[in-house]
Design a protein around this motif. Structure first.
Motif, short mmCIF file in Angstrom:
data_model
loop_
_atom_site.label_atom_id
_atom_site.label_comp_id
_atom_site.label_asym_id
_atom_site.label_seq_id
_atom_site.Cartn_x
_atom_site.Cartn_y
_atom_site.Cartn_z
N HIS A 259 78.18 23.76 -30.75
CA HIS A 259 79.49 23.16 -31.02
C HIS A 259 80.06 22.47 -29.78
CE1 HIS A 259 79.62 24.99 -34.98
NE2 HIS A 259 79.28 26.16 -34.45
N SER A 260 79.63 22.88 -28.61
CA SER A 260 80.14 22.25 -27.39
C SER A 260 79.18 21.21 -26.82
CB SER A 260 80.39 23.33 -26.33
OG SER A 260 79.18 24.01 -26.01
N LYS B 201 77.14 17.74 -26.15
CA LYS B 201 77.46 16.31 -26.08
C LYS B 201 76.29 15.55 -26.69
CE LYS B 201 78.91 12.79 -22.72
NZ LYS B 201 79.06 12.49 -21.27
N LYS C 30 82.08 12.30 -36.17
CA LYS C 30 83.51 12.21 -35.83
C LYS C 30 84.33 13.20 -36.65
CE LYS C 30 87.02 10.25 -33.73
NZ LYS C 30 87.17 10.29 -32.25
N GLY D 19 84.16 16.79 -35.54
CA GLY D 19 84.70 17.13 -34.23
C GLY D 19 83.67 17.21 -33.12
N VAL D 20 82.53 16.57 -33.33
CA VAL D 20 81.47 16.60 -32.32
C VAL D 20 81.80 15.63 -31.19
CG1 VAL D 20 79.01 16.14 -31.89
CG2 VAL D 20 79.75 17.21 -34.04
N ASN D 21 81.51 16.03 -29.97
CA ASN D 21 81.67 15.17 -28.79
C ASN D 21 80.44 14.28 -28.70
OD1 ASN D 21 82.20 14.01 -26.33
ND2 ASN D 21 81.80 15.85 -25.12
N PHE D 22 80.60 12.98 -28.98
CA PHE D 22 79.44 12.11 -29.02
C PHE D 22 79.75 10.71 -28.49
CE2 PHE D 22 81.62 10.89 -32.86
CZ PHE D 22 81.26 9.58 -33.11
N VAL E 39 84.98 6.48 -28.95
CA VAL E 39 83.87 7.19 -28.30
C VAL E 39 83.18 6.24 -27.32
CG1 VAL E 39 83.51 8.71 -30.29
CG2 VAL E 39 82.22 6.57 -30.12
N TYR F 118 74.15 13.84 -21.87
CA TYR F 118 74.11 14.21 -23.27
C TYR F 118 73.07 15.31 -23.49
CZ TYR F 118 76.89 10.06 -24.33
OH TYR F 118 77.90 9.11 -24.39
#
Length: 392
Positions: free
Chosen positions: A19-20, A22, A41, A44-47, A77, A118
């Protein structure tokens, strides 16, 4: 509505990323990758988005690039992009345009992943892509490994859309009114994959309208069979292999009991460079007089007094050894060469003792030898070649 719950459940079930994490999303601007980034998006993914302009379709390629840039701005992003002279690279490397584009994008994706921190690279392959891959493998000839299709996770590459098929993606696009771009080359049947997609698979769907669901079940069976075979072979090796100095001894009576004999014997001995012809000859010789000898580039197999004795072949310094398609481990003076065959993309690892090579570009058998005066190679990032002697 976007199928966010199915998306996150698939990611968790296959342990694609945390979940954390990248995530670097490879985006062409087509339907598949657009659906993927909107799901990322909404989850809630950091991408970030990565787009390659291969400069093969003129203004259309530039338009795709600008579309992806606006998409990244819309989603707030990071955006990474690069322009490639794909035709020149393909000509220089003497490979097809498709292969050139594949090599360039995967090398660059990995560079961006490492440089920008990433965790994984997300690719927008779906169930229909997996079907096409299996059919391609079948037409070219494959073992069990070629039947497992596209894996959800392979190293740093993840494929979070494998729970969807093409029709479902089209419906998501329509229901959510998502903009995308269409690659005109997708309509050309000069490429094998497109020919399957446009001409073969529609005929198969006439026979089975639920083709994607059927193949997904088959894929799971094939993957489980592959795992079962690997565990069975590992257990047999522990039980049958007797190590004496540099030799491996196997009792012929135990080999005769193997069932299915050819499949298990081939997988037991493939690390010694055997091919199917050797396995067939070996099976035919199990009940005959001792003394029969079989040779691979690095090993000699001898039937002797109720045993199969496997010993390494001495290789003089400066000599040559042959590398065949099914070889997994070879000895060269002072070195042991381990060979792993998988479906990973062409990525050069940061390891001076390892190299990644695209099997499709090789013509077997290969020859391993010491360098000779005049030998040269083409370093990545350089326009011309470099002499091996200068490099050393």
């Amino acid at each position: 509505m976007l199928p966010v719950k199915l998306f996150t459940d698939f990611i968790d079930l296959n342990n694609l990323f945390g979940h954390s994490s990248k995530v670097l999303a490879a985006v062409s601007g087509g339907m598949d990758s657009v659906v993927m980034v909107h799901l990322l998006k909404s989850s809630g993914v950091n991408f970030g988005i990565a787009h390659c302009n291969f400069q093969l379709r003129g203004d259309e390629s530039t338009g795709d690039q600008e579309f992806c840039r606006r998409l990244a701005e819309q989603l707030h992003v990071p955006f990474h992009t690069i322009n490639f002279d794909t035709l020149k690279y393909g000509a220089d490397e003497k490979i097809s345009t498709q292969m050139a584009a594949r090599n360039l994008r995967y090398q660059w994706f990995e560079e961006v992943r490492i440089q920008s921190g990433y965790s994984v690279i997300a690719l927008a392959h779906h169930q229909n892509d997996a079907i096409e891959t299996i059919l391609l493998n079948l037409t070219r000839g494959t073992g069990i490994a070629g039947m497992h299709g596209i894996l959800p996770k392979n190293g740093a590459l993840v494929r979070p859309l494998l729970f969807l098929n093409r029709e479902q993606i089209k419906n998501i696009i329509a229901e959510n009114r998502l903009d995308y771009v269409e690659d005109s080359s997708n309509a050309s049947v000069k490429y094998a994959r497109n020919k399957l997609r446009l001409e073969v698979i529609p005929k198969l769907k006439e026979l089975n309208p639920a083709l994607e669901q059927t193949f997904e079940k088959n894929l799971q069976h094939f993957r489980e069979l592959e795992q079962l075979l690997a565990h069975t072979v590992a257990d047999l090796q522990k039980r049958l292999f007797v190590y004496q100095d540099s030799e491996v001894h196997l009792l012929l009576d135990e080999l005769k009991k193997l069932a299915p004999q050819k499949l298990l014997l081939f997988n037991l001995l493939q690390a010694f460079g055997v091919n199917e012809t050797i396995v067939d000859d070996l099976i035919a010789s199990l009940d005959k007089h001792p003394g029969r000898v079989f040779e691979t580039p690095s090993y000699r197999l001898v039937i002797d007094r109720g045993k199969l004795i496997i010993s390494p072949v001495d290789c003089q310094a400066g000599g040559e050894i042959r590398i065949r398609l099914n070889d997994r481990e070879l000895d060269y003076p002072g070195y042991k060469l381990s060979i792993l065959h998988d479906d990973s993309p062409l990525i050069v690892k940061n390891n001076p003792l390892a190299v990644s090579i695209d099997t499709d570009l090789l013509i077997y058998p290969l020859t391993l030898r010491a360098w000779r005066q005049g030998d040269h190679f083409y370093p990545l990032g350089m326009r011309g070649n470099k002499k091996i002697s200068d490099f050393l």
